[in-house]
Design a protein around this motif. Sequence first.
Motif, PDB file in Angstrom:
ATOM      1  N   MET A  54     -88.685 -59.988  -8.287  1.00  0.00           N
ATOM      2  CA  MET A  54     -87.804 -58.855  -8.025  1.00  0.00           C
ATOM      3  C   MET A  54     -88.273 -58.081  -6.794  1.00  0.00           C
ATOM      4  O   MET A  54     -87.472 -57.628  -5.980  1.00  0.00           O
ATOM      5  N   VAL A  55     -89.608 -57.963  -6.649  1.00  0.00           N
ATOM      6  CA  VAL A  55     -90.149 -57.305  -5.457  1.00  0.00           C
ATOM      7  C   VAL A  55     -89.674 -58.038  -4.206  1.00  0.00           C
ATOM      8  O   VAL A  55     -89.270 -57.417  -3.223  1.00  0.00           O
TER       9      VAL A  55
ATOM     10  N   ARG B 177     -86.996 -59.697  -3.837  1.00  0.00           N
ATOM     11  CA  ARG B 177     -85.594 -59.370  -3.577  1.00  0.00           C
ATOM     12  C   ARG B 177     -85.469 -57.953  -3.009  1.00  0.00           C
ATOM     13  O   ARG B 177     -84.676 -57.698  -2.113  1.00  0.00           O
ATOM     14  N   ALA B 178     -86.300 -57.045  -3.528  1.00  0.00           N
ATOM     15  CA  ALA B 178     -86.272 -55.663  -3.035  1.00  0.00           C
ATOM     16  C   ALA B 178     -86.722 -55.595  -1.576  1.00  0.00           C
ATOM     17  O   ALA B 178     -86.388 -54.665  -0.861  1.00  0.00           O
ATOM     18  N   LYS B 179     -87.512 -56.597  -1.155  1.00  0.00           N
ATOM     19  CA  LYS B 179     -87.946 -56.632   0.238  1.00  0.00           C
ATOM     20  C   LYS B 179     -86.838 -57.095   1.167  1.00  0.00           C
ATOM     21  O   LYS B 179     -86.983 -57.063   2.377  1.00  0.00           O
ATOM     22  N   GLY B 180     -85.743 -57.581   0.576  1.00  0.00           N
ATOM     23  CA  GLY B 180     -84.620 -58.031   1.388  1.00  0.00           C
ATOM     24  C   GLY B 180     -84.818 -59.404   1.978  1.00  0.00           C
ATOM     25  O   GLY B 180     -84.162 -59.761   2.954  1.00  0.00           O
ATOM     26  N   LEU B 181     -85.722 -60.191   1.401  1.00  0.00           N
ATOM     27  CA  LEU B 181     -85.929 -61.550   1.912  1.00  0.00           C
ATOM     28  C   LEU B 181     -84.710 -62.401   1.585  1.00  0.00           C
ATOM     29  O   LEU B 181     -84.043 -62.180   0.571  1.00  0.00           O
ATOM     30  N   PRO B 182     -84.395 -63.375   2.449  1.00  0.00           N
ATOM     31  CA  PRO B 182     -83.264 -64.255   2.153  1.00  0.00           C
ATOM     32  C   PRO B 182     -83.548 -65.122   0.921  1.00  0.00           C
ATOM     33  O   PRO B 182     -84.702 -65.393   0.597  1.00  0.00           O
TER      34      PRO B 182
ATOM     35  N   ASP C 177     -92.340 -59.904 -12.042  1.00  0.00           N
ATOM     36  CA  ASP C 177     -92.016 -58.758 -11.189  1.00  0.00           C
ATOM     37  C   ASP C 177     -91.981 -59.123  -9.712  1.00  0.00           C
ATOM     38  O   ASP C 177     -91.146 -58.641  -8.967  1.00  0.00           O
ATOM     39  N   TYR C 178     -92.926 -60.002  -9.291  1.00  0.00           N
ATOM     40  CA  TYR C 178     -92.995 -60.243  -7.850  1.00  0.00           C
ATOM     41  C   TYR C 178     -91.753 -60.913  -7.288  1.00  0.00           C
ATOM     42  O   TYR C 178     -91.497 -60.846  -6.095  1.00  0.00           O
TER      43      TYR C 178
END
Lengths: 272, 319
Positions: B219-220, B222-227, B216-217
Amino acid sequence: MSDAGPLLQVRDLTAAFGRAGAAAPVVKGISFDVAPGEAVGFVGESGCGKSVTARAILRLAPEGASVTLGGRVAYRGRDLLQLPAREMEQVRGRRIAMVFQDPMASLNPVMTVGQQIDDMLRHHQNLSRRAARRRTVDLLGLVGIRDPASRADDYPHQFSGGMRQRVMIAMAVSCEPDLLIADEPTTALDVTVQAQILRLLLRLRHELGMALMLITHDFGVIAGMVEQVFVMHRGEIVERGAVDAIFRDPQHPYTRALLAAIPRIETARRSS
Amino acid sequence: MGAGTMGRMVLLRLALTIPILLGVSVVAFMLMRALPGDFAQAAAGTTSISAEALDTIRRQLGIDRPLWEQYLAWLSGALVGDLGRSFVTKRPVAADLLPRFLVTAQLTAMAGVIAFVLGSATGLASARLRGSADWLVRGLNSLLLAVPNFVVATLIVLLFGLYFPSVGIFNYTPFMQDPLANLTSLLLPALSLGLTVSVTISENTRAAVLEVSSQDYVMVARAKGLPRRAILLHYLVRNALTPVITVAGLQLAALLGGSILIETIFTIPGMGQYLFDSVTTRDYPAIQAIVLVAATVVLLMNVAVDIAYARVDARVSYE
């Protein structure tokens, strides 16, 4: 940016898993709006497509799964489904943030919780290491973590489930997004902690003036949290309306079934 | 984990290596004496020599005495750093062993770097790119796993010997004499040694990255918008590293074992070749010393892996 018009306008959104041609549709063309600062709830049983809908807005698919999205997801008039990957990264976390179901699995086990909020702040807001750190400590305090300055250096395994969800929420609101999507944020938590997390979300929503999209299988969670409710069943929205109206007078048989499934203490009290 | 706990863990692990080394020395001592023939016979070779003469040699070397006496004599010397004298050269074993140990240390270090870089890179590519890259890497891995390293070494010797004689395969140059020539002379041996080990690291990296990718982390993140790069480095690689470090550390024993054959094939004057020669001549003190040094290195490496493990993953604690 103007506040006129919806913040998020979803039209005929479809999501299908699997290879093109043999794809299994999970979300079958749903449409809804979220106004700035509005709180909406999505209710439905497991597998009804509500989580897929939430992830589709941010174009997040589980690793390795091939998901085909269709329709339109307009955020302030821009279709997110057509956005280049680079620009999408600017929307994720910064404009639209998300809190996930399982706080035990949502945090990176090898980074301190502070680092995990820092990296987001530094990326989106170009903060210096020090400024990011200060903001991180403020955020941890904001979500009710005691002694945030020293807790920021702790690792996720040193936090309880409820505390981890608070960290996740601190992370999600760190860049003051316009919309917070909370996908079953309390499902994995103890009942007593559930209420605290919901109160926290409610408080932050008002303090930060952000819109909230709350996804749950539990009608009991929706009450008092949102203005609009969308009931989802088998990939479609089967009923929608103001939360009071739906609680008072559900039209769809599925909605009635869901409402009947809430274990209610009040009912017992009333009948006695 | 605090520095204190860590320090205690390291001390404890180091203390534990002592009984293990004792056990290793007993086993090595018994095993080589279980081999048919001894130094006197090996030295005599095919020349006919009287039984009395053989006995004289045995008495001089002390290998006619009871085993436990021989072992205690060896142990009392080893405890004060005296590993005895080689039956063959009559020089102190430590003096013979040290330069050879350094050569092998360099060879295995080079092979280890090659194996780790190649293994983690192909494993990562295999897991991230999927499709044809995955098929290619896994196919090559299966092939390399099926072919022993001495066959790879022989093929390399053949290939370069026949088609690129200018490269020169058997010209080992000491580091002090010409560092650059030294590095190039060890490159092909290190490659032959590292290739087989890289397969294990590659397969483990692939499995670890795939496992972490579905967490999950990620995907998290990616959800944070990190490059993508930050997600790859801080979320995927850092988490996939823990199991890979363990496996890579354990491969040191494989590298040391492999060096015996590789050094013999490439005529490199290292510890592996020394062991091979010493076993052939039944040079007991030399064999005993080599086994002890190799076991010490492997045990120290295991402690190093445990330290690295705790550094990478805060959840690991040694109580």
